[in-house]
Design an enzyme around this catalytic site. Sequence first.
Site, PDB file in Angstrom:
ATOM      1  N   CYS B 174      -7.103  10.020   0.981  1.00 21.97           N
ATOM      2  CA  CYS B 174      -5.768   9.733   1.553  1.00 21.97           C
ATOM      3  C   CYS B 174      -4.899   8.872   0.641  1.00 21.97           C
ATOM      4  CB  CYS B 174      -5.924   9.068   2.915  1.00 21.97           C
ATOM      5  SG  CYS B 174      -7.150   7.742   2.955  1.00 21.97           S
ATOM      6  N   HIS B 287      -0.746   4.487   5.671  1.00 27.43           N
ATOM      7  CA  HIS B 287      -1.010   3.611   4.527  1.00 27.43           C
ATOM      8  C   HIS B 287       0.300   3.261   3.818  1.00 27.43           C
ATOM      9  CE1 HIS B 287      -5.150   4.324   5.090  1.00 27.43           C
ATOM     10  NE2 HIS B 287      -5.441   5.092   4.061  1.00 27.43           N
TER      11      HIS B 287
END
Lengths: 379, 379
Positions: B174, B287
């Site tokens: 990710c 994130h």
Amino acid sequence: MEAITSAHLCNFLAGAATVAPISTRRRQANAFSVRMGLKEDGPSLAVVGVTGAVGQEFLSVLSDRDFPYRNIRMLASKRSAGKKLTFDDKEYVIEELTPESFDGVDIALFSAGGSISKQLGPIAVQRGSIVVDNSSAFRMDEKVPLVIPEVNPDAMAHIKLGSGKGALIANPNCSTIICLMAATPLHRHAKVLRMVVSTYQAASGAGAAAMEELLQQTREVLEGKQPTCNIFKQQYAFNLFSHNAPVLSNGYNEEEMKLVKETRKIWNDPNVKVTATCIRVPVMRAHAESVNLQFEKPLDEDTARDILKRAAGVVVVDDRVSNNFPTPLEVSSKDDVAVGRIRHDLSQDGNHGLDIFVCGDQIRKGAALNAIQIAEMLL
Amino acid sequence: MEAITSAHLCNFLAGAATVAPISTRRRQANAFSVRMGLKEDGPSLAVVGVTGAVGQEFLSVLSDRDFPYRNIRMLASKRSAGKKLTFDDKEYVIEELTPESFDGVDIALFSAGGSISKQLGPIAVQRGSIVVDNSSAFRMDEKVPLVIPEVNPDAMAHIKLGSGKGALIANPNCSTIICLMAATPLHRHAKVLRMVVSTYQAASGAGAAAMEELLQQTREVLEGKQPTCNIFKQQYAFNLFSHNAPVLSNGYNEEEMKLVKETRKIWNDPNVKVTATCIRVPVMRAHAESVNLQFEKPLDEDTARDILKRAAGVVVVDDRVSNNFPTPLEVSSKDDVAVGRIRHDLSQDGNHGLDIFVCGDQIRKGAALNAIQIAEMLL
């Protein structure tokens, strides 16, 4: 909704939900000792902005360190004047801050924002006080020393208590202090050429009301309500955002430029290259910083770790096997800056690069403790 | 203590407290459209790990994008087998994952952890399935393409649906996907020589249970209780810590080395220099990354901003006047990666350095969406 009580905030200010209020803690730690702070031959003190998060921490640190004082003036805005406050088992009345507040004051600890410092700092100096200023008002003034006692104590060596002459000494920005506490011992050994900093900054940097807003928002979000945004213009709970300081024309915000410029001044090195990205994270009172360093001379990670282990005011937390590294929570209400994740930077050739991760209490070493350490050097 | 309900988590998974469940949202958005997903000539699908955070997001993305399918197998561990699940208004029974699960399956979307992928991925391939694997099991395998569709679609050009031959395609980590979505358009223009990354990673990267633990801990801390630490060994609420991935002998943790190694593979550039510090922050599902870039060729910030504005899958949020930049909350449940704080790096000479700040939904573009975009390229 359960109300946010001041007890909640007090506990958070103290860094953990289970910690007793400051006065109780001190009494426990010194159960058999006599308080040493109040001394006839100590300096006369003033705390400017005594009701704020840093102002409160000034009192806590003065007490913890048995800072000697003959008397102490608790100063704040008109709004707080007349309220009572207990310090070292003695009751004080908060006084409104005026030019006359500084008559007979030897050391004035300022943390009431830049405009108050700009307005009343020079007046205090005229009246003979040595001002230790926590705002950014005078930091880049060439005539004002910008001091981290472990880093550049010599910068204030010419300022003497009892000389009758007032003076200004600036406390650096919290992010700068925390970063340089770790970077300076390495800089002394191998000379830092360039530093890339990314910060993880706590609510406390924006004051007690910001800490309270983070708590309130968190409760609201957990209850499915819209978060209250008074201090910050956006949701802070379970979120993060670019630091709220104004952004300058070069794209850096003021917080980032403090790291860039203050590092040059404190290290007395106009050529050191610094870039920074400052981010506010939903943490209460301690900052974290990811710091990438490039050195002139080689410096391997074991030597760096040894240097940091010996550095004053620094504790190394760097256990790779158990994945134990510094966290903001663990440094909360602590004096030392914690450093870990010390490793050779794979992206730099030879032994000229290191990555480190630093955590420090924003209110304590990032503000109040550093200011009082400056004051201690005057004694 | 108020119980943590699955509705709370569902709302957080959806990125905001007020967002309706996924199926309702889809129905609202497509109130007058006929569902296009179920098609006789579509591929046969399998979702491996369908009960996890990414597994659930696979379904959400398949539905949102009207991904065509002839049939779909919902696969999970024995523990979940037999439970029912509604997808696109049709009820499915979750089946236990076995080698036979892949008979007749054209495309298998895996997100059930590395060991399941290692064990059953090759079996699925033998049985003719094209596996899009979200784990790290095969990412660095030379024979397995590691693909971000906007970045290196050519790496999987040789893999064809309907050829009868199975194949493995790996979904990058990710953090790598989110970083490279922003860095690649700039890399194509000016060639990145070195990249210094500091991450601000959400709970979701550690799965749905970690998100639930963050919620639970937050409630507990607000109530003055000790936080429950099952997934993480330390307090996560109002705290942050170095990423929980194991630390290797070079001092980097595995998450950081993924950024280092996957970037080299995806860019097909063994010489690109990358360092990273990966930090877990108390944010739910997106994130953030602070990225410092050094380029071979000059690249000014205005050109960089223009390049990013034209880049597929990227949205520029870079309003200096109103201090409006990307946040994890605003990209939650969104497809695009948001980039802002685009500025000339003061610590690099000439126009060879930039700082940027990137946010992307970890579950969506960081995992499920990217995998389904890979699957779409097979159609």
